[in-house]
Motif scaffolding. Structure first.
Motif, PDB file in Angstrom:
ATOM      1  N   THR A   1      21.011 -29.876 -20.159  1.00  0.00           N
ATOM      2  CA  THR A   1      20.282 -30.978 -20.928  1.00  0.00           C
ATOM      3  C   THR A   1      19.820 -32.220 -20.165  1.00  0.00           C
ATOM      4  OG1 THR A   1      21.626 -30.029 -22.786  1.00  0.00           O
ATOM      5  CG2 THR A   1      20.480 -31.958 -23.250  1.00  0.00           C
ATOM      6  N   PHE A   2      18.396 -32.386 -20.289  1.00  0.00           N
ATOM      7  CA  PHE A   2      17.793 -33.261 -19.597  1.00  0.00           C
ATOM      8  C   PHE A   2      17.798 -34.661 -20.703  1.00  0.00           C
ATOM      9  CE2 PHE A   2      15.998 -29.767 -17.500  1.00  0.00           C
ATOM     10  CZ  PHE A   2      16.268 -30.027 -16.338  1.00  0.00           C
ATOM     11  N   LEU A   3      18.756 -35.305 -20.582  1.00  0.00           N
ATOM     12  CA  LEU A   3      19.148 -36.544 -21.368  1.00  0.00           C
ATOM     13  C   LEU A   3      18.133 -37.718 -21.130  1.00  0.00           C
ATOM     14  CD1 LEU A   3      22.886 -36.723 -21.439  1.00  0.00           C
ATOM     15  CD2 LEU A   3      21.407 -35.659 -23.125  1.00  0.00           C
ATOM     16  N   GLY A   4      17.842 -38.043 -19.794  1.00  0.00           N
ATOM     17  CA  GLY A   4      17.152 -39.016 -19.308  1.00  0.00           C
ATOM     18  C   GLY A   4      16.062 -38.720 -18.077  1.00  0.00           C
ATOM     19  N   THR A   5      14.907 -38.712 -18.150  1.00  0.00           N
ATOM     20  CA  THR A   5      13.855 -38.099 -16.986  1.00  0.00           C
ATOM     21  C   THR A   5      13.088 -39.259 -16.674  1.00  0.00           C
ATOM     22  OG1 THR A   5      12.451 -37.283 -18.801  1.00  0.00           O
ATOM     23  CG2 THR A   5      13.993 -35.923 -18.174  1.00  0.00           C
ATOM     24  N   SER A   6      12.879 -40.552 -17.027  1.00  0.00           N
ATOM     25  CA  SER A   6      12.288 -41.607 -16.459  1.00  0.00           C
ATOM     26  C   SER A   6      12.750 -42.062 -15.116  1.00  0.00           C
ATOM     27  CB  SER A   6      12.142 -42.896 -17.519  1.00  0.00           C
ATOM     28  OG  SER A   6      13.386 -43.648 -17.176  1.00  0.00           O
ATOM     29  N   GLY A   7      11.859 -42.713 -14.281  1.00  0.00           N
ATOM     30  CA  GLY A   7      12.092 -43.556 -13.436  1.00  0.00           C
ATOM     31  C   GLY A   7      12.721 -44.812 -13.571  1.00  0.00           C
ATOM     32  N   ALA A   8      12.887 -45.782 -12.738  1.00  0.00           N
ATOM     33  CA  ALA A   8      13.325 -46.953 -13.052  1.00  0.00           C
ATOM     34  C   ALA A   8      13.025 -47.857 -14.344  1.00  0.00           C
ATOM     35  CB  ALA A   8      13.312 -48.034 -11.891  1.00  0.00           C
ATOM     36  N   VAL A   9      11.895 -47.699 -14.924  1.00  0.00           N
ATOM     37  CA  VAL A   9      11.303 -48.332 -16.200  1.00  0.00           C
ATOM     38  C   VAL A   9      11.411 -47.132 -17.208  1.00  0.00           C
ATOM     39  CG1 VAL A   9       9.620 -49.598 -17.230  1.00  0.00           C
ATOM     40  CG2 VAL A   9      10.008 -50.144 -14.734  1.00  0.00           C
ATOM     41  N   PRO A  10      12.151 -47.294 -18.061  1.00  0.00           N
ATOM     42  CA  PRO A  10      12.143 -46.397 -19.225  1.00  0.00           C
ATOM     43  C   PRO A  10      10.711 -46.512 -19.979  1.00  0.00           C
ATOM     44  CG  PRO A  10      13.373 -48.218 -19.826  1.00  0.00           C
ATOM     45  CD  PRO A  10      13.060 -48.366 -18.349  1.00  0.00           C
ATOM     46  N   THR A  11      10.461 -45.517 -20.680  1.00  0.00           N
ATOM     47  CA  THR A  11       9.058 -45.414 -21.672  1.00  0.00           C
ATOM     48  C   THR A  11       9.661 -45.017 -23.258  1.00  0.00           C
ATOM     49  OG1 THR A  11       8.501 -43.036 -21.322  1.00  0.00           O
ATOM     50  CG2 THR A  11       7.782 -44.860 -19.620  1.00  0.00           C
ATOM     51  N   VAL A  12       8.790 -45.092 -23.902  1.00  0.00           N
ATOM     52  CA  VAL A  12       9.120 -44.535 -25.474  1.00  0.00           C
ATOM     53  C   VAL A  12       9.630 -43.155 -25.175  1.00  0.00           C
ATOM     54  CG1 VAL A  12       8.099 -44.234 -27.601  1.00  0.00           C
ATOM     55  CG2 VAL A  12       7.401 -46.144 -26.416  1.00  0.00           C
ATOM     56  N   GLU A  13       9.062 -42.421 -24.350  1.00  0.00           N
ATOM     57  CA  GLU A  13       9.292 -40.994 -24.218  1.00  0.00           C
ATOM     58  C   GLU A  13      10.597 -40.665 -23.613  1.00  0.00           C
ATOM     59  OE1 GLU A  13       6.376 -41.843 -23.764  1.00  0.00           O
ATOM     60  OE2 GLU A  13       5.173 -41.493 -25.883  1.00  0.00           O
ATOM     61  N   ARG A  14      10.626 -41.469 -22.462  1.00  0.00           N
ATOM     62  CA  ARG A  14      11.747 -41.127 -21.374  1.00  0.00           C
ATOM     63  C   ARG A  14      12.596 -42.032 -21.373  1.00  0.00           C
ATOM     64  NH1 ARG A  14       9.579 -36.521 -18.752  1.00  0.00           N
ATOM     65  NH2 ARG A  14       7.533 -35.903 -18.971  1.00  0.00           N
ATOM     66  N   ALA A  15      13.804 -41.788 -21.248  1.00  0.00           N
ATOM     67  CA  ALA A  15      15.032 -42.748 -21.006  1.00  0.00           C
ATOM     68  C   ALA A  15      15.579 -42.406 -19.467  1.00  0.00           C
ATOM     69  CB  ALA A  15      16.183 -42.367 -21.791  1.00  0.00           C
ATOM     70  N   PRO A  16      16.209 -43.670 -18.916  1.00  0.00           N
ATOM     71  CA  PRO A  16      16.728 -43.799 -17.616  1.00  0.00           C
ATOM     72  C   PRO A  16      17.428 -42.414 -17.430  1.00  0.00           C
ATOM     73  CG  PRO A  16      16.929 -45.850 -18.663  1.00  0.00           C
ATOM     74  CD  PRO A  16      16.734 -44.947 -19.733  1.00  0.00           C
ATOM     75  N   SER A  17      17.804 -42.118 -16.147  1.00  0.00           N
ATOM     76  CA  SER A  17      18.517 -40.995 -15.674  1.00  0.00           C
ATOM     77  C   SER A  17      19.648 -40.417 -16.228  1.00  0.00           C
ATOM     78  CB  SER A  17      18.564 -40.976 -14.022  1.00  0.00           C
ATOM     79  OG  SER A  17      17.475 -41.192 -13.582  1.00  0.00           O
ATOM     80  N   ALA A  18      19.947 -39.381 -16.635  1.00  0.00           N
ATOM     81  CA  ALA A  18      21.076 -38.637 -17.220  1.00  0.00           C
ATOM     82  C   ALA A  18      20.873 -37.293 -17.437  1.00  0.00           C
ATOM     83  CB  ALA A  18      21.475 -39.632 -18.399  1.00  0.00           C
ATOM     84  N   LEU A  19      21.981 -36.439 -16.941  1.00  0.00           N
ATOM     85  CA  LEU A  19      21.664 -35.287 -16.963  1.00  0.00           C
ATOM     86  C   LEU A  19      22.855 -34.572 -17.389  1.00  0.00           C
ATOM     87  CD1 LEU A  19      19.880 -32.395 -16.031  1.00  0.00           C
ATOM     88  CD2 LEU A  19      21.415 -32.666 -14.080  1.00  0.00           C
ATOM     89  N   HIS A  20      23.058 -33.728 -18.573  1.00  0.00           N
ATOM     90  CA  HIS A  20      24.267 -33.155 -18.941  1.00  0.00           C
ATOM     91  C   HIS A  20      24.431 -31.637 -18.619  1.00  0.00           C
ATOM     92  CE1 HIS A  20      26.955 -31.345 -22.018  1.00  0.00           C
ATOM     93  NE2 HIS A  20      27.691 -32.576 -22.199  1.00  0.00           N
ATOM     94  N   VAL A  21      25.565 -31.270 -18.097  1.00  0.00           N
ATOM     95  CA  VAL A  21      25.586 -29.747 -17.880  1.00  0.00           C
ATOM     96  C   VAL A  21      26.828 -29.301 -18.658  1.00  0.00           C
ATOM     97  CG1 VAL A  21      26.182 -28.093 -15.784  1.00  0.00           C
ATOM     98  CG2 VAL A  21      24.493 -30.129 -15.696  1.00  0.00           C
ATOM     99  N   ASN A  22      26.624 -28.146 -19.358  1.00  0.00           N
ATOM    100  CA  ASN A  22      27.677 -27.476 -19.952  1.00  0.00           C
ATOM    101  C   ASN A  22      28.043 -26.185 -19.445  1.00  0.00           C
ATOM    102  OD1 ASN A  22      29.468 -25.771 -21.565  1.00  0.00           O
ATOM    103  ND2 ASN A  22      28.925 -26.891 -23.414  1.00  0.00           N
TER     104      ASN A  22
END
Length: 315
Positions: free
Chosen positions: A6-27
């Protein structure tokens, strides 16, 4: 067997309205793992329904967009009456800063939190069914990537051959053969496992780079990966900026994926300058594949996207 990203955050250093900073969840079959923890990750986990059952957090490097979510996550877990231990794994030299983040604001978690430093080229987490290994990346600070690699599975059991050709009656003998034991039949014949069990079948592999320039270390770490999640902060028009900031372009990420033989490429850490045109990065990666005649898939995930990783021999 579940292997869900699950891609929790896909933005670069500056977040946007659509993209949060880096985070990836794996189950992975109920084992919940988090790779990087940018600001607001705990809210992303609630928003996208991953739950808070994670047991390990893997940090690629100490830049804020990859770690500033740790205080909020640790405290949210505490407010939810967590009792189970949490392990945080970071690169060499990270322990002091990670401990400070765990205890930010004077918070003292009521559950155990262990912070480990792991050098590139080592195993951060070892399970019988899989490992999480580290590899060196090329960024402006001490950094590393992670590979979740499953162990090989047993070969397929040829029931038709066992029953019809070899005359082995259904029952416990099948399980013993599949487990690698020879079986003696009632007529004195001894059947070896390899007569009815095929060769071992590969497990699944997911590689995550965090922030990096393209590198041979990533190519080797992601060899034949089912999914490579690679820094693709910039498009080719900003290749100079990618070099000066130690990031990658989408086309460079595609070249790494092609040379590694990765089946799928997820392009992440998208710069805010492409907020309205992330499709450009996807197009450039796919064009790079096509130029080299490579039959791989490249895509830019959105926050909240889920991906089930199939076995290599599925279908």
């Amino acid at each position: 067997m579940t292997l869900r990203v699950t891609f929790l955050g896909t933005s670069g250093a500056v977040p946007t309205v659509e993209r949060a900073p880096s985070a990836l969840h794996v189950n992975r079959e109920g084992d919940e793992l988090l790779f990087d923890c940018g600001e607001g990750t705990q809210r992303q986990m609630m928003r996208y329904g991953t739950g808070f059952g994670l047991s390990h957090v893997f940090v690629t490097h100490l830049h804020g967009d990859h770690v500033l979510g740790i205080p909020g996550l640790v405290q949210s877990l505490d407010f939810n009456d967590r009792e189970e231990a949490l392990a945080i794994h970071g690169p060499p030299g990270s322990k002091r800063t990670l401990r400070q983040l765990v205890h930010a604001g004077g918070h003292d978690p009521s559950y155990p939190v262990r912070v480990d430093e792991v050098r590139p080229g080592n195993v951060a987490l070892a399970r019988e069914e899989y490992q999480v290994r580290t590899f060196e990346t090329d960024h402006r600070t001490t950094s590393m990537g992670f590979v979740l690699a499953e162990a090989d599975r047993k070969g397929r059991f040829d029931r038709e051959k066992a029953e019809e050709e070899l005359g082995i009656p259904p029952g416990p003998a099948y399980g013993r053969l599949h487990a690698g034991e020879a079986v003696e039949l009632g007529d004195g014949r001894v059947v070896q496992p390899e007569e009815v069990v095929g060769p071992p079948r590969p497990g699944r592999t997911v590689a995550y780079t965090g922030d990096t320039r393209p590198s041979e270390a990533t190519v080797e770490a992601a060899r034949d990966a089912d999914l490579l999640i690679h820094d693709a902060t910039f498009a080719s028009e900003d290749a100079d900026r990618a070099r000066s900031t130690a990031h990658s372009t989408a086309a460079e990420a595609a070249d790494v994926a092609r040379r590694a033989g990765a089946n799928r490429l997820a392009l992440t850490h998208i710069s805010s300058r492409y907020a309205a045109r992330a499709g450009l990065l996807e197009s450039e990666a796919r064009e790079a594949f096509e130029r080299e005649g490579y039959d791989g898939d490249a895509f830019v995930p959105d926050d909240g996207d889920e991906l089930e990783v199939p076995f290599p021999d599925a279908g």
